[in-house]
Scaffold this motif. Structure first.
Motif, PDB file in Angstrom:
ATOM      1  N   ASP A 106      39.075  44.200  37.064  1.00 22.86           N
ATOM      2  CA  ASP A 106      38.204  43.205  37.958  1.00 22.86           C
ATOM      3  C   ASP A 106      38.286  41.929  37.309  1.00 22.86           C
ATOM      4  OD1 ASP A 106      37.631  45.380  39.320  1.00 22.86           O
ATOM      5  OD2 ASP A 106      35.595  45.982  38.132  1.00 22.86           O
ATOM      6  N   LEU A 107      38.307  41.658  36.006  1.00 27.34           N
ATOM      7  CA  LEU A 107      38.083  40.574  35.235  1.00 27.34           C
ATOM      8  C   LEU A 107      39.437  39.469  35.633  1.00 27.34           C
ATOM      9  CD1 LEU A 107      36.981  38.662  33.250  1.00 27.34           C
ATOM     10  CD2 LEU A 107      38.307  39.830  31.525  1.00 27.34           C
ATOM     11  N   LEU A 108      40.577  40.277  35.896  1.00 23.42           N
ATOM     12  CA  LEU A 108      41.690  39.708  36.205  1.00 23.42           C
ATOM     13  C   LEU A 108      41.527  39.078  37.720  1.00 23.42           C
ATOM     14  CD1 LEU A 108      44.544  38.317  35.950  1.00 23.42           C
ATOM     15  CD2 LEU A 108      45.498  40.591  36.662  1.00 23.42           C
ATOM     16  N   VAL A 109      41.188  39.836  38.801  1.00 18.44           N
ATOM     17  CA  VAL A 109      40.965  39.312  39.990  1.00 18.44           C
ATOM     18  C   VAL A 109      39.805  38.097  40.092  1.00 18.44           C
ATOM     19  CG1 VAL A 109      39.973  40.216  42.380  1.00 18.44           C
ATOM     20  CG2 VAL A 109      41.725  41.398  41.175  1.00 18.44           C
ATOM     21  N   GLU A 110      38.552  38.280  39.377  1.00 16.59           N
ATOM     22  CA  GLU A 110      37.761  37.135  39.258  1.00 16.59           C
ATOM     23  C   GLU A 110      38.393  35.971  38.807  1.00 16.59           C
ATOM     24  OE1 GLU A 110      34.362  38.700  37.237  1.00 16.59           O
ATOM     25  OE2 GLU A 110      34.064  40.156  38.435  1.00 16.59           O
ATOM     26  N   SER A 111      39.082  36.033  37.563  1.00 15.76           N
ATOM     27  CA  SER A 111      39.752  34.909  36.784  1.00 15.76           C
ATOM     28  C   SER A 111      41.133  34.225  37.848  1.00 15.76           C
ATOM     29  CB  SER A 111      40.522  35.515  35.616  1.00 15.76           C
ATOM     30  OG  SER A 111      39.629  35.909  34.876  1.00 15.76           O
ATOM     31  N   VAL A 112      41.548  34.946  38.633  1.00 15.67           N
ATOM     32  CA  VAL A 112      42.601  34.482  39.534  1.00 15.67           C
ATOM     33  C   VAL A 112      41.852  33.712  40.622  1.00 15.67           C
ATOM     34  CG1 VAL A 112      44.552  35.111  40.918  1.00 15.67           C
ATOM     35  CG2 VAL A 112      44.357  35.943  38.929  1.00 15.67           C
ATOM     36  N   SER A 113      40.668  34.308  41.265  1.00 18.07           N
ATOM     37  CA  SER A 113      40.083  33.807  42.366  1.00 18.07           C
ATOM     38  C   SER A 113      39.550  32.230  41.881  1.00 18.07           C
ATOM     39  CB  SER A 113      39.112  34.802  42.683  1.00 18.07           C
ATOM     40  OG  SER A 113      39.541  35.892  43.164  1.00 18.07           O
ATOM     41  N   ALA A 114      38.939  32.530  40.530  1.00 21.22           N
ATOM     42  CA  ALA A 114      38.454  31.115  40.107  1.00 21.22           C
ATOM     43  C   ALA A 114      39.322  30.035  39.897  1.00 21.22           C
ATOM     44  CB  ALA A 114      37.728  31.428  38.673  1.00 21.22           C
ATOM     45  N   TYR A 115      40.585  30.404  39.443  1.00 20.14           N
ATOM     46  CA  TYR A 115      41.450  29.422  39.097  1.00 20.14           C
ATOM     47  C   TYR A 115      42.007  28.937  40.573  1.00 20.14           C
ATOM     48  CZ  TYR A 115      45.904  27.589  38.219  1.00 20.14           C
ATOM     49  OH  TYR A 115      47.378  26.504  38.076  1.00 20.14           O
ATOM     50  N   GLN A 116      42.199  29.742  41.634  1.00 22.64           N
ATOM     51  CA  GLN A 116      42.611  29.434  42.853  1.00 22.64           C
ATOM     52  C   GLN A 116      41.585  28.493  43.572  1.00 22.64           C
ATOM     53  OE1 GLN A 116      43.323  33.133  44.518  1.00 22.64           O
ATOM     54  NE2 GLN A 116      45.583  32.891  44.661  1.00 22.64           N
ATOM     55  N   LEU A 117      40.201  28.717  43.282  1.00 22.87           N
ATOM     56  CA  LEU A 117      39.150  27.787  43.982  1.00 22.87           C
ATOM     57  C   LEU A 117      39.158  26.620  43.275  1.00 22.87           C
ATOM     58  CD1 LEU A 117      36.611  27.713  45.502  1.00 22.87           C
ATOM     59  CD2 LEU A 117      35.484  28.446  43.649  1.00 22.87           C
ATOM     60  N   LEU A 118      39.401  26.355  41.836  1.00 31.92           N
ATOM     61  CA  LEU A 118      39.685  25.240  41.039  1.00 31.92           C
ATOM     62  C   LEU A 118      40.464  24.482  41.661  1.00 31.92           C
ATOM     63  CD1 LEU A 118      38.443  26.130  37.577  1.00 31.92           C
ATOM     64  CD2 LEU A 118      37.260  24.602  38.928  1.00 31.92           C
ATOM     65  N   LEU A 119      41.873  25.067  41.824  1.00 27.69           N
ATOM     66  CA  LEU A 119      43.213  24.530  42.173  1.00 27.69           C
ATOM     67  C   LEU A 119      42.900  23.781  43.637  1.00 27.69           C
ATOM     68  CD1 LEU A 119      46.106  24.250  41.213  1.00 27.69           C
ATOM     69  CD2 LEU A 119      46.539  26.204  42.341  1.00 27.69           C
TER      70      LEU A 119
END
Length: 168
Positions: A106-119
Motif C-alpha cells: 500500500d505504501l509503495l502504491v501511494e509513493s509511486v502515485s505521489a511521485y507521478q503527481l509531482l512529476l
C-alpha cells in the motif's frame, strides 16, 4: 522490458513497470537533493525496498511451513503431530509477515502515485514557465545594449525551464 523479477523483487519490479524504468537506481539521479521530486523518488525506492524485504520474509515463512508439512505429505504421519504443532505456533508470525507485506505494498502504491503527481505538476509548471521566460527574455533583450545581446543569447534557456518550480 522490465529487468527485475516480480517473484523475488516485487517492489522494484512494480516501480520499473509503473514508471517505465530500465534501472530503478536512476530514479533519484534525475533530480537534485532537496527538491520535492528527489524526496518523492527517495520515498518510492525506500517503499520498494521495504516491500521486497517484507516479501522475502513471507516467502521464507512459507518455505519453512512447507518443510514442516513435507513429511506429512509423504505419508509420514508420525511426524505430523509435531509438524502441525510447529506450524500452528508459526501461523501468527506468518500472519504478521503478510500484514507487513500488505502495508508495504500500500505504501509503495501511494509513493509511486505521489511521485507521478509531482512529476506531472513539474512538467505542467515547466511548460507554463517557458512562455513566461521567453516573454521576459524578449522584453529584456530590448533593453540590453547591442554588444551584450550576444552574451545573453549564449545562456541556454533550458537552464531556467528545466528546473521545477516550487508549488505555493
Amino acid at each position: 522490458m522490465n529487468p527485475y523479477d516480480a517473484n523475488s523483487h516485487p517492489g522494484i519490479h512494480f516501480v520499473a513497470e509503473a514508471l517505465g524504468l530500465h534501472s530503478v537506481s536512476t530514479l533519484t539521479t534525475a533530480h537534485h537533493p532537496g527538491e520535492p521530486l528527489y524526496q518523492a523518488a527517495t520515498r518510492v525506492i525506500g517503499a520498494a525496498n521495504e516491500l521486497d524485504e517484507a516479501h522475502e520474509r513471507v516467502t521464507g515463512a512459507a518455505q519453512d511451513a512447507l518443510r514442516l508439512l513435507e513429511p506429512v505429505a509423504r505419508g509420514q504421519l508420525s511426524s505430523g503431530k509435531v509438524a502441525f504443532a510447529l506450524l500452528r505456533s508459526s501461523l501468527p508470525s506468518f500472519g504478521e509477515h503478510l500484514a507487513r507485506e500488505t502495508r508495504a505494498c500500500d505504501l509503495l502504491v501511494e509513493s509511486v502515485s505521489a511521485y507521478q503527481l509531482l512529476l506531472r505538476e513539474a512538467g505542467t509548471e515547466q511548460r507554463a514557465a517557458a512562455p513566461r521566460v521567453s516573454a521576459a527574455l524578449s522584453r529584456s533583450s530590448n533593453q540590453i545594449p547591442p554588444g551584450a545581446a550576444a552574451d545573453a543569447a549564449a545562456v541556454p534557456i533550458s537552464t531556467a525551464v528545466d528546473k521545477p518550480l516550487r508549488s505555493r
